[in-house]
Design an enzyme around this catalytic site. Structure first.
Site, PDB file in Angstrom:
ATOM      1  N   HIS A 105       0.858  -1.187   0.000  1.00 38.83           N
ATOM      2  CA  HIS A 105       0.000   0.000   0.000  1.00 38.83           C
ATOM      3  C   HIS A 105       0.894   1.238   0.000  1.00 38.83           C
ATOM      4  CE1 HIS A 105      -3.187   2.816   1.179  1.00 38.83           C
ATOM      5  NE2 HIS A 105      -4.018   1.894   0.727  1.00 38.83           N
TER       6      HIS A 105
ATOM      7  N   GLU B  41      -7.807  -5.372  -0.489  1.00 44.51           N
ATOM      8  CA  GLU B  41      -8.317  -6.147  -1.634  1.00 44.51           C
ATOM      9  C   GLU B  41      -8.262  -7.664  -1.431  1.00 44.51           C
ATOM     10  OE1 GLU B  41      -8.743  -2.470  -3.860  1.00 44.51           O
ATOM     11  OE2 GLU B  41      -9.837  -4.189  -3.091  1.00 44.51           O
TER      12      GLU B  41
HETATM   13  C1  SDX Z   1      -6.138   0.164  -3.128  1.00 46.32           C
HETATM   14  O1  SDX Z   1      -4.338   4.542  -1.885  1.00 46.32           O
HETATM   15  C2  SDX Z   1      -5.372   3.931  -1.403  1.00 46.32           C
HETATM   16  O2  SDX Z   1      -5.879   4.240  -0.319  1.00 46.32           O
HETATM   17  C3  SDX Z   1      -5.932   2.840  -2.269  1.00 46.32           C
HETATM   18  C4  SDX Z   1      -6.962   1.952  -1.607  1.00 46.32           C
HETATM   19  C5  SDX Z   1      -8.240   2.696  -1.375  1.00 46.32           C
HETATM   20  O3  SDX Z   1      -8.978   2.340  -0.441  1.00 46.32           O
HETATM   21  O4  SDX Z   1      -8.578   3.563  -2.221  1.00 46.32           O
HETATM   22  O5  SDX Z   1      -6.462   1.480  -0.364  1.00 46.32           O
HETATM   23  C6  SDX Z   1      -7.319   0.759  -2.480  1.00 46.32           C
HETATM   24  O6  SDX Z   1      -5.824   0.559  -4.201  1.00 46.32           O
HETATM   25  C7  SDX Z   1      -5.332  -0.861  -2.392  1.00 46.32           C
HETATM   26  C8  SDX Z   1      -4.094  -1.332  -3.210  1.00 46.32           C
HETATM   27  C9  SDX Z   1      -4.600  -2.349  -4.259  1.00 46.32           C
HETATM   28  N1  SDX Z   1      -3.513  -2.663  -5.175  1.00 46.32           N
HETATM   29  C10 SDX Z   1      -2.883  -3.838  -5.121  1.00 46.32           C
HETATM   30  O7  SDX Z   1      -3.104  -4.718  -4.287  1.00 46.32           O
HETATM   31  C11 SDX Z   1      -1.836  -3.995  -6.217  1.00 46.32           C
HETATM   32  C12 SDX Z   1      -0.551  -4.576  -5.626  1.00 46.32           C
HETATM   33  N2  SDX Z   1       0.075  -3.537  -4.799  1.00 46.32           N
HETATM   34  C13 SDX Z   1       0.956  -2.653  -5.431  1.00 46.32           C
HETATM   35  O8  SDX Z   1       1.220  -2.649  -6.747  1.00 46.32           O
HETATM   36  C14 SDX Z   1       1.561  -1.552  -4.589  1.00 46.32           C
HETATM   37  O9  SDX Z   1       1.768  -2.017  -3.319  1.00 46.32           O
HETATM   38  C15 SDX Z   1       0.786  -0.249  -4.570  1.00 46.32           C
HETATM   39  C16 SDX Z   1       0.577   0.249  -5.931  1.00 46.32           C
HETATM   40  C17 SDX Z   1      -0.504  -0.465  -3.877  1.00 46.32           C
HETATM   41  C18 SDX Z   1       1.615   0.769  -3.774  1.00 46.32           C
HETATM   42  O10 SDX Z   1       2.829   0.845  -4.395  1.00 46.32           O
HETATM   43  P1  SDX Z   1       3.812   2.090  -4.145  1.00 46.32           P
HETATM   44  O11 SDX Z   1       3.534   2.770  -2.871  1.00 46.32           O
HETATM   45  O12 SDX Z   1       3.796   2.944  -5.374  1.00 46.32           O
HETATM   46  O13 SDX Z   1       5.156   1.367  -3.942  1.00 46.32           O
HETATM   47  P2  SDX Z   1       6.084   0.950  -5.114  1.00 46.32           P
HETATM   48  O14 SDX Z   1       5.286   0.556  -6.309  1.00 46.32           O
HETATM   49  O15 SDX Z   1       7.097   2.034  -5.256  1.00 46.32           O
HETATM   50  O16 SDX Z   1       6.760  -0.384  -4.537  1.00 46.32           O
HETATM   51  C19 SDX Z   1       7.830  -0.287  -3.611  1.00 46.32           C
HETATM   52  C20 SDX Z   1       8.559  -1.612  -3.727  1.00 46.32           C
HETATM   53  C21 SDX Z   1       8.829  -1.977  -5.183  1.00 46.32           C
HETATM   54  O17 SDX Z   1      10.006  -2.757  -5.206  1.00 46.32           O
HETATM   55  P3  SDX Z   1      11.318  -2.131  -5.928  1.00 46.32           P
HETATM   56  O18 SDX Z   1      10.862  -1.857  -7.365  1.00 46.32           O
HETATM   57  O19 SDX Z   1      11.640  -0.860  -5.173  1.00 46.32           O
HETATM   58  O20 SDX Z   1      12.330  -3.233  -5.810  1.00 46.32           O
HETATM   59  O21 SDX Z   1       7.736  -2.667  -3.202  1.00 46.32           O
HETATM   60  C22 SDX Z   1       7.424  -3.570  -4.258  1.00 46.32           C
HETATM   61  C23 SDX Z   1       7.675  -2.861  -5.559  1.00 46.32           C
HETATM   62  O22 SDX Z   1       8.007  -3.786  -6.581  1.00 46.32           O
HETATM   63  N3  SDX Z   1       6.012  -3.920  -4.130  1.00 46.32           N
HETATM   64  C24 SDX Z   1       5.526  -5.128  -4.334  1.00 46.32           C
HETATM   65  C25 SDX Z   1       4.152  -5.036  -4.087  1.00 46.32           C
HETATM   66  N4  SDX Z   1       3.845  -3.766  -3.764  1.00 46.32           N
HETATM   67  C26 SDX Z   1       5.005  -3.071  -3.802  1.00 46.32           C
HETATM   68  N5  SDX Z   1       6.132  -6.284  -4.713  1.00 46.32           N
HETATM   69  C27 SDX Z   1       5.337  -7.361  -4.832  1.00 46.32           C
HETATM   70  N6  SDX Z   1       3.997  -7.345  -4.600  1.00 46.32           N
HETATM   71  C28 SDX Z   1       3.378  -6.213  -4.230  1.00 46.32           C
HETATM   72  N7  SDX Z   1       2.063  -6.207  -4.010  1.00 46.32           N
END
Ligand code: SDX
Length: 360
Positions: free
Chosen positions: A251, A306
């Site tokens: 998140h 989710e």
């Molecule tokens: C919702 O914002 C909100 O409040 C949203 C929400 C709401 O109520 O409206 O809460 C609803 O959208 C929940 C999130 C649903 N999405 C997912 O489940 C998709 C999977 N999660 C992600 O893609 C990710 O965690 C985000 C998009 C939710 C947040 O990502 P950020 O804050 O932009 O962090 P990032 O993409 O910069 O990741 C940081 C690191 C990365 O590794 P590096 O590239 O630095 O090596 O963490 C890794 C990412 O690859 N990472 C994950 C991951 N989430 C982040 N790796 C594997 N699996 C994951 N789920």
């Protein structure tokens, strides 16, 4: 004078508005809606009661009891269904919902529109689904509660209390959540003084994305692909080694477990006929958390809303293609509140960008 510019990709940790609606504390893992913690509302209040709580101070005097207001609005929206029916097979449910919104006549009072648009989304979701299955849409019952009528319009049969309670719990849990991408989208459109319907339509466009509201469907795909919990470690290892993200985890704001995960998990306890499916999901969740800790030791990646959304909605008979449309139905009441707040107090939202292109 040189203005201090902040470069924050994704606006991470940048405050762009003040709000009295909701607060997401990423360190403590808390979600507060107008002074109440989410677990004090979800599972205890119906969707209408929670919306009344969120909209307090924004509602018209006539709107304090939202059940009849939503009921009348559902019936009004249903009049638009027939003329849009031919397009239901071509469009995705969520795009048909946006088409439905555009077909409605909007009121000059945005608070009236807020009620009508949220109610209409429930009608368009259920009608679109039934039309896609070759079934006739079901006329809303204006006397019924919001969740009960949503389930009735979808399945065509009286829902049992467990399903109604689970529906209320879900819709309330996702009602509002600070400045997530779709709510921020609604506020950007509202900041130009555009209309409520355009704000909600734009927000739906943002919600569709798999990084935001599009995640729960792929969560269910993952659970089904894995099948048996003993295969979880290997399946997850392959996903992470391929550089893919596990949907339902991580998140932008929560650096600990999303409090909504356990609020939704709590709602599963009453669905006793599904114990083995719930235990399987929990085993997969544990395997994912372990793997994420190993793969990303410097980043807390815990379960977000989710993961158990997928398990709960699947358990009460929603097809995964309806997960994001349902998120739009519940969150639309949150978007509407932010729109009214932005229209009355906000400035035009217009950040800067750093030009790195060719010079003249
Ligand atoms: C919702 O914002 C909100 O409040 C949203 C929400 C709401 O109520 O409206 O809460 C609803 O959208 C929940 C999130 C649903 N999405 C997912 O489940 C998709 C999977 N999660 C992600 O893609 C990710 O965690 C985000 C998009 C939710 C947040 O990502 P950020 O804050 O932009 O962090 P990032 O993409 O910069 O990741 C940081 C690191 C990365 O590794 P590096 O590239 O630095 O090596 O963490 C890794 C990412 O690859 N990472 C994950 C991951 N989430 C982040 N790796 C594997 N699996 C994951 N789920």
């Amino acid at each position: 004078t040189q203005i201090a510019a902040i470069h924050a990709p994704g606006l991470e940790n940048i405050i762009v508005a003040e709000t009295t609606l909701s607060h997401v504390d990423g360190q403590k893992g808390e979600l507060i809606l107008r002074g109440k913690a989410i677990d004090d509302i979800a599972g205890k209040q119906s969707f209408e009661e929670a919306v009344c709580h969120l909209w307090q101070g924004l509602l018209l005097p006539s709107q304090t009891n939202l059940t009849p207001a939503f009921g009348t609005a559902r019936l009004k929206a249903f009049q638009a269904v027939e003329q849009l029916a031919p397009l239901a097979k071509e469009l995705s449910v969520i795009d048909w919902m946006r088409l439905g919104l555009d077909s409605l006549t909007i009121d000059e009072d945005e608070r009236t529109n807020a009620v009508e648009l949220t109610a209409a989304l429930a009608v368009f979701l259920t009608s679109a689904r039934r039309l896609k299955q070759g079934q006739t849409p079901i006329t809303p019952d204006p006397e019924a509660g919001f969740s009960k009528d949503l389930l009735f319009m979808l399945h065509g049969s009286e829902p049992d209390k467990e399903a109604i309670d689970a529906m209320d719990r879900y819709l309330v849990t996702i009602l509002d959540h600070g400045l997530n991408a779709s709510t921020f989208t609604a506020r950007v459109v509202a900041s130009t003084l555009s209309d409520m319907r355009s704000c909600l339509s734009a927000a739906i466009g943002a919600l569709k994305g798999p990084l935001h509201g599009g995640a729960p469907g792929p969560v269910l795909d993952m659970i089904e692909d894995i099948g048996e919990p003993k295969k979880a470690d290997r399946w997850i290892e392959q996903e992470l080694n391929a550089g893919n993200r596990l949907m339902g985890f991580g998140h932008r704001v929560y650096r600990v477990r999303d409090p909504r995960a356990d609020v939704l998990k709590e709602g599963l306890k009453s669905l006793t006929h599904l114990t083995d499916r719930i235990e399987k999901a929990q085993a997969i969740e544990q395997a994912a958390l372990k793997a994420l800790k190993r793969h990303k030791p410097d980043r807390v990646l815990d379960t977000n809303v989710e993961f158990y959304t997928a398990v709960l909605l699947d358990a009460i008979g929603f097809d995964r293609t309806l997960f994001t449309p349902l998120f739009a139905v519940g969150r639309s009441a949150g978007w509407a509140a932010h729109v009214i707040e932005q229209q009355s107090a906000g400035k035009l939202i217009r950040p800067q960008s750093r030009y790195i292109g060719p010079s003249i």
